[in-house]
Design an enzyme around this catalytic site. Structure first.
Site, PDB file in Angstrom:
ATOM      1  N   ASP A 215      14.770 -89.446 -16.973  1.00  0.00           N
ATOM      2  CA  ASP A 215      13.863 -89.701 -17.988  1.00  0.00           C
ATOM      3  C   ASP A 215      14.074 -91.250 -18.585  1.00  0.00           C
ATOM      4  O   ASP A 215      15.029 -91.714 -19.325  1.00  0.00           O
ATOM      5  CB  ASP A 215      13.498 -88.964 -19.112  1.00  0.00           C
ATOM      6  N   HIS A 216      13.183 -92.301 -18.056  1.00  0.00           N
ATOM      7  CA  HIS A 216      13.798 -93.696 -18.274  1.00  0.00           C
ATOM      8  C   HIS A 216      13.229 -94.226 -19.956  1.00  0.00           C
ATOM      9  O   HIS A 216      13.897 -95.049 -20.312  1.00  0.00           O
ATOM     10  CB  HIS A 216      12.874 -94.546 -17.265  1.00  0.00           C
TER      11      HIS A 216
END
Ligand code: CAO
Length: 243
Positions: A215-216
């Site tokens: 999850d950036h």
């Protein structure tokens, strides 16, 4: 969200309408929720598991005598704990307030299991406190429960991080979907013997493809590259993975 157009497929040929299975009805919306909420990136790397596989094979008959199948996945899950300890952000969840991270001090790891009814993710608790035999035993027991539809809610709760192994089937890489609210998932493809240049010659090395989706919002690309490199080094060294 923009809608996919509804099409009457029967206008173009014979069709049959079959109900979605119970598990797919539950997992589908969860996968979609993760996909649309978490900006995904996948980092790929290779681990040299030549030594690890030799150790695994050496332990195989001892394991068999205890009724345990010593699979590569047990070593990989132990290695993930080392990487999660080194990079604690991967063992976190984003607080719903969007302003904090919930850092987890425990190491419960999920693994994707393919069953006739669909994908489920049983959880092995406290992998850090278990040796590779214990992890392999639980993997076998939970995978069997999953296949027989015997998993209970308690077997599928509390994971910090998930491993999705397609290594027993094949493939070179894939992009797993993060099991939100976890922030990362490790995809594992099939290990192959590959020629690796050692500076003088090509040496045959058993090479395991790793695909880490993250999850950036929580993990930066450089951290993901460091995580997979560290994981690959732990797998290659493999000394700390048995106990
Ligand atoms: N590379 C090469 N061989 C591998 C391997 C890898 N990465 N991982 C496993 N293998 C080998 C095993 O050693 C075993 O060989 P032997 O029988 O000769 O020892 C064989 O492949 C089959 O392994 P397995 O699949 O039965 O066992 P596992 O512990 O690797 O996996 C489980 C267990 C439950 C994870 C697996 O059965 C499964 O369901 N995999 C699919 C997961 C999935 O669907 N992921 C996608 C989710 S996203 O849609």
């Amino acid at each position: 969200l923009p809608q996919v157009p509804e099409i009457d497929h029967s206008k173009f040929g014979d069709v049959e309408r079959v109900p979605l299975g119970r598990i797919k009805k539950i997992s589908g919306p969860r996968l979609q929720a993760s996909w649309v909420n978490a900006p995904h990136v996948t980092q790929h790397d290779d681990a040299d598991i030549t030594k690890m596989d030799a150790v695994r094979k050496a332990l195989k008959s001892d394991a068999e005598s205890m009724g345990i199948k010593m699979t590569p996945l047990a070593f990989i899950m132990k290695a993930c704990v080392h990487a999660l300890r080194e990079f604690p952000d991967f063992n976190s969840s984003l607080d719903p307030d969007g302003e904090h991270l919930i850092m987890k001090k425990y190491f419960h790891l999920g693994f994707a299991a393919d069953t006739p009814n669909g994908l489920v993710v049983p959880v092995i608790r406290d992998v850090d406190e278990k040796n590779v035999f214990d992890v392999a035993r639980e993997l076998g027991e939970l995978a069997e429960k999953a296949r027989n539809g015997k998993l209970q809610q308690k077997h599928m709760q509390g994971a910090c991080f998930t491993v999705s192994s397609l290594g027993g089937i094949g493939g070179t890489a894939f992009t797993p979907i993060v099991n939100a609210p976890e922030v990362a998932i490790l995809g594992v493809s099939k290990a192959e013997m590959k020629p690796v240049w050692n500076g003088q010659d090509f040496e045959p090395r058993l090479t395991l493809p790793l695909s880490l989706s993250y999850d950036h919002r929580v993990i930066d690309g450089a951290a993901a590259a460091r995580f997979t490199r560290y994981l690959a080094d732990v797998l290659a060294d493999c000394r700390n993975l048995v106990m």
